[in-house]
Design a protein around this motif. Structure first.
Motif, PDB file in Angstrom:
ATOM      1  N   GLN A 266       0.827  -1.210   0.000  1.00 14.07           N
ATOM      2  CA  GLN A 266       0.000   0.000   0.000  1.00 14.07           C
ATOM      3  C   GLN A 266       0.862   1.262   0.000  1.00 14.07           C
ATOM      4  O   GLN A 266       0.568   2.226  -0.716  1.00 14.07           O
ATOM      5  CB  GLN A 266      -0.922  -0.005   1.222  1.00 14.07           C
ATOM      6  CG  GLN A 266      -2.012  -1.066   1.191  1.00 14.07           C
ATOM      7  CD  GLN A 266      -3.006  -0.841   0.054  1.00 14.07           C
ATOM      8  OE1 GLN A 266      -3.128   0.254  -0.483  1.00 14.07           O
ATOM      9  NE2 GLN A 266      -3.742  -1.893  -0.318  1.00 14.07           N
ATOM     10  N   ARG A 269       2.314   1.780  -3.423  1.00  6.22           N
ATOM     11  CA  ARG A 269       1.267   2.315  -4.314  1.00  6.22           C
ATOM     12  C   ARG A 269       1.091   3.811  -4.089  1.00  6.22           C
ATOM     13  O   ARG A 269       0.918   4.574  -5.052  1.00  6.22           O
ATOM     14  CB  ARG A 269      -0.056   1.588  -4.075  1.00  6.22           C
ATOM     15  CG  ARG A 269      -0.128   0.180  -4.630  1.00  6.22           C
ATOM     16  CD  ARG A 269      -1.490  -0.424  -4.341  1.00  6.22           C
ATOM     17  NE  ARG A 269      -2.539   0.338  -5.002  1.00  6.22           N
ATOM     18  CZ  ARG A 269      -3.175  -0.052  -6.095  1.00  6.22           C
ATOM     19  NH1 ARG A 269      -2.846  -1.187  -6.673  1.00  6.22           N
ATOM     20  NH2 ARG A 269      -4.134   0.691  -6.623  1.00  6.22           N
ATOM     21  N   SER A 270       1.153   4.236  -2.850  1.00  3.67           N
ATOM     22  CA  SER A 270       0.972   5.661  -2.547  1.00  3.67           C
ATOM     23  C   SER A 270       2.089   6.495  -3.161  1.00  3.67           C
ATOM     24  O   SER A 270       1.838   7.596  -3.695  1.00  3.67           O
ATOM     25  CB  SER A 270       0.931   5.871  -1.025  1.00  3.67           C
ATOM     26  OG  SER A 270      -0.180   5.208  -0.442  1.00  3.67           O
ATOM     27  N   ILE A 272       3.778   5.768  -5.842  1.00  4.00           N
ATOM     28  CA  ILE A 272       3.566   5.768  -7.294  1.00  4.00           C
ATOM     29  C   ILE A 272       2.416   6.697  -7.679  1.00  4.00           C
ATOM     30  O   ILE A 272       2.523   7.510  -8.609  1.00  4.00           O
ATOM     31  CB  ILE A 272       3.299   4.329  -7.781  1.00  4.00           C
ATOM     32  CG1 ILE A 272       4.554   3.468  -7.589  1.00  4.00           C
ATOM     33  CG2 ILE A 272       2.846   4.319  -9.239  1.00  4.00           C
ATOM     34  CD1 ILE A 272       4.324   1.992  -7.770  1.00  4.00           C
ATOM     35  N   GLU A 273       1.308   6.602  -6.960  1.00  4.09           N
ATOM     36  CA  GLU A 273       0.129   7.404  -7.291  1.00  4.09           C
ATOM     37  C   GLU A 273       0.362   8.892  -7.029  1.00  4.09           C
ATOM     38  O   GLU A 273      -0.255   9.745  -7.675  1.00  4.09           O
ATOM     39  CB  GLU A 273      -1.077   6.887  -6.499  1.00  4.09           C
ATOM     40  CG  GLU A 273      -1.530   5.502  -6.967  1.00  4.09           C
ATOM     41  CD  GLU A 273      -2.505   4.833  -6.012  1.00  4.09           C
ATOM     42  OE1 GLU A 273      -2.784   5.445  -4.940  1.00  4.09           O
ATOM     43  OE2 GLU A 273      -2.976   3.721  -6.313  1.00  4.09           O
ATOM     44  N   GLN A 275       2.836  10.424  -7.901  1.00 12.21           N
ATOM     45  CA  GLN A 275       3.476  10.920  -9.118  1.00 12.21           C
ATOM     46  C   GLN A 275       2.524  10.916 -10.310  1.00 12.21           C
ATOM     47  O   GLN A 275       2.944  11.084 -11.457  1.00 12.21           O
ATOM     48  CB  GLN A 275       4.698  10.059  -9.447  1.00 12.21           C
ATOM     49  CG  GLN A 275       5.752  10.019  -8.351  1.00 12.21           C
ATOM     50  CD  GLN A 275       6.331  11.385  -8.067  1.00 12.21           C
ATOM     51  OE1 GLN A 275       6.585  12.164  -8.985  1.00 12.21           O
ATOM     52  NE2 GLN A 275       6.539  11.703  -6.793  1.00 12.21           N
ATOM     53  N   GLY A 276       1.223  10.693 -10.042  1.00  8.51           N
ATOM     54  CA  GLY A 276       0.223  10.701 -11.105  1.00  8.51           C
ATOM     55  C   GLY A 276       0.250   9.463 -11.977  1.00  8.51           C
ATOM     56  O   GLY A 276      -0.173   9.507 -13.136  1.00  8.51           O
ATOM     57  N   MET A 277       0.713   8.353 -11.426  1.00 12.39           N
ATOM     58  CA  MET A 277       0.850   7.127 -12.204  1.00 12.39           C
ATOM     59  C   MET A 277       0.108   5.994 -11.501  1.00 12.39           C
ATOM     60  O   MET A 277      -0.008   5.986 -10.270  1.00 12.39           O
ATOM     61  CB  MET A 277       2.341   6.776 -12.342  1.00 12.39           C
ATOM     62  CG  MET A 277       2.650   5.697 -13.349  1.00 12.39           C
ATOM     63  SD  MET A 277       4.453   5.370 -13.407  1.00 12.39           S
ATOM     64  CE  MET A 277       5.070   6.988 -13.853  1.00 12.39           C
ATOM     65  N   LYS A 278      -0.383   5.049 -12.268  1.00 16.97           N
ATOM     66  CA  LYS A 278      -1.026   3.865 -11.700  1.00 16.97           C
ATOM     67  C   LYS A 278       0.008   2.771 -11.490  1.00 16.97           C
ATOM     68  O   LYS A 278       1.042   2.740 -12.149  1.00 16.97           O
ATOM     69  CB  LYS A 278      -2.153   3.373 -12.616  1.00 16.97           C
ATOM     70  CG  LYS A 278      -3.321   4.349 -12.735  1.00 16.97           C
ATOM     71  CD  LYS A 278      -4.458   3.757 -13.553  1.00 16.97           C
ATOM     72  CE  LYS A 278      -5.651   4.709 -13.602  1.00 16.97           C
ATOM     73  NZ  LYS A 278      -6.761   4.154 -14.403  1.00 16.97           N
ATOM     74  N   ILE A 279      -0.312   1.852 -10.577  1.00 19.53           N
ATOM     75  CA  ILE A 279       0.640   0.793 -10.248  1.00 19.53           C
ATOM     76  C   ILE A 279       0.967  -0.063 -11.466  1.00 19.53           C
ATOM     77  O   ILE A 279       2.120  -0.466 -11.666  1.00 19.53           O
ATOM     78  CB  ILE A 279       0.097  -0.090  -9.085  1.00 19.53           C
ATOM     79  CG1 ILE A 279       1.098  -1.183  -8.710  1.00 19.53           C
ATOM     80  CG2 ILE A 279      -1.244  -0.694  -9.429  1.00 19.53           C
ATOM     81  CD1 ILE A 279       2.378  -0.689  -8.117  1.00 19.53           C
TER      82      ILE A 279
END
Length: 444
Positions: A266, A269-270, A272-273, A275-279
């Motif tokens: 989790q 994922r945070s 990555i997200e 930065q405006g990107m999906k996993i």
């Protein structure tokens, strides 16, 4: 992954696996590139004759039993083994790529988003291993291979059942790699818990992001001292700011203060997200990044004649993949029996030259007459041959054909000589099929 030829004393086969070359070696044994009877590539681990004894056989048998019980898309699959053979061996899935340690050493640390993607992938894989009642206990950069389909974990030689305190080592003996070892594991605490793999994963992600480990020293004994000293904090210098909270928690001195693997996923994922990107995008970028750098390094160290050796790595280099200018139906067509030798007949000068064909300006040769394949006669067009024009009904998978009524195409300018020609069997076979297809389509 780089492969070297077999030594004279190496076995030629183990079980049903033919050995083709050497991949690497460690303190306990040698790893070979093997191939099954059906052509499946494998990494075949063999215990060195000098260390084959009852204890090493027992530990090897334990590794085999562990691999039989675990599975997953990020675990190198078990293919076969024999712990009772004169030379005990174990075959697993062959992953064609460098390990994380070699990648970072060669290309430098990973960007923060790709480090977070790697953490999410491996934490999820380890969580599945823990669900099956096992611990890895020796997770480190050398045990993560960056293959063409993403990272995979290897070497469960020290894996142990989480509920068991039984060990093959002496009561106060510690086995493992100290630079990635959790404090309680280094101190000999038993039984161990899932937190040891969380710490090891944190140490590995720190290395991936910075190129150094939490504790480094001149000798393993000094590293053990630093790891077990509660007053010595892990070295997080150079860590990107977005990864500091994650790695601080994973590298906590007390096992109870570390996050679970689910929480690690989790947090990754945070990062990555944020930065405006999906996993899923980050995972693809990680695989593309490591596969590209591995392929580039492979091209730099591969000589033109390397692929004629019987010990070449599998699979063939990506540069041997045939182009798509001709449809599969064209490539499967038989070569006319009265056609000239494809190895000497050039592609017509007005046809586009495939990327793997030699430059005619580099190697002058006589131009033989192309034989017209059987079929209805083609009306000869008067005047010069016009340039190519795409047929509107063409789906883009075939070569452009000359169109009537247009001025002749300008001649192609000679280009500078290069030395990037490929000499593999597949490249020659593809070139032969391409030339046969061009000859069959030629309007003269």
């Amino acid at each position: 992954m780089q492969t070297t030829p077999l030594n004279p004393e190496d076995p030629l086969a183990l079980g049903d696996f033919e050995l083709l070359g050497r991949i690497g070696q460690g303190g306990m044994g040698q790893v070979f590139l093997g191939e099954s009877l059906g052509g499946e590539p494998a990494a075949v681990k063999v215990i060195k004759p000098s260390v084959v004894d009852s204890e090493s056989r027992q530990r090897f048998a334990q590794e085999i039993e562990v691999l039989k019980t675990i599975w997953g898309p990020r675990i190198a699959a078990f293919l076969g083994a024999d712990a009772e053979a004169e030379q005990p061996w174990l075959a697993t899935e062959y992953v064609d790529g460098p390990d994380l340690a070699r990648h970072v050493k060669t290309h430098g640390p990973l960007p923060p988003v790709l480090t977070a993607a790697l953490g999410a992938i491996l934490a999820e894989a380890l969580s599945a291993v823990h669900t099956q009642g096992l611990l890895h206990r020796d997770l480190k950069p050398a045990n993560v291979l960056l293959g063409p389909n993403g990272p995979k974990i290897i070497d469960f030689g020290l894996a142990a059942f989480t509920e068991s305190s039984v060990s093959l080592t002496a009561p106060h003996q510690v086995v493992g790699t100290p630079i990635c070892m959790a404090p309680e594991q280094a101190a000999g605490v038993k039984p161990l818990t899932a937190a040891v793999d969380v710490y090891a994963l944190g140490a590995m992600l720190l290395f991936a992001a910075t190129g150094h480990y939490p504790h480094e020293a001149a000798t393993p004994y000094m590293v053990f001292h630093l790891v077990t000293d509660p007053d010595t904090a892990p070295d997080l210098s150079g860590t990107p700011g977005e990864l500091v909270p994650l790695l601080t928690g994973m590298l906590a001195q007390n096992a109870g203060d570390r996050p679970s693997l689910t929480a690690v996923v989790q947090q990754c994922r945070s990062v990555i997200e944020a930065q405006g990107m999906k996993i899923a995008q980050a995972r693809r970028k990680l695989t593309a990044h490591t596969a590209h750098t591995a392929h580039t390094a492979g091209q730099q160290r591969t000589s033109p004649s390397a692929d004629v050796s019987p010990t070449v790595p599998w699979p063939a280099p990506a540069s041997d993949t045939p182009g798509t200018e001709i449809t599969p139906a064209d490539l499967d067509m038989p070569v006319p029996s009265d056609a000239p030798d494809p190895s000497r007949s050039p592609v017509p000068s007005d046809a586009p030259v495939p990327s793997d064909a030699p430059d005619p300006s580099d190697t002058p040769a006589p131009t033989p007459t192309l034989v017209e394949p059987p079929g209805p006669p083609v009306q000869e067009s008067p005047g010069p041959v016009p340039p190519a024009r795409r047929d509107p009904s063409d789906d883009g998978s075939r070569r452009e054909q000359p169109a009537p009524g247009l001025p002749p195409a300008p001649s192609r300018q000679p280009r500078e000589k290069t030395h990037t020609l490929r000499h593999s069997v597949q490249a020659h076979r593809t070139a032969e099929r391409l030339r046969a297809a061009y000859a069959a389509k030629a309007p003269f």
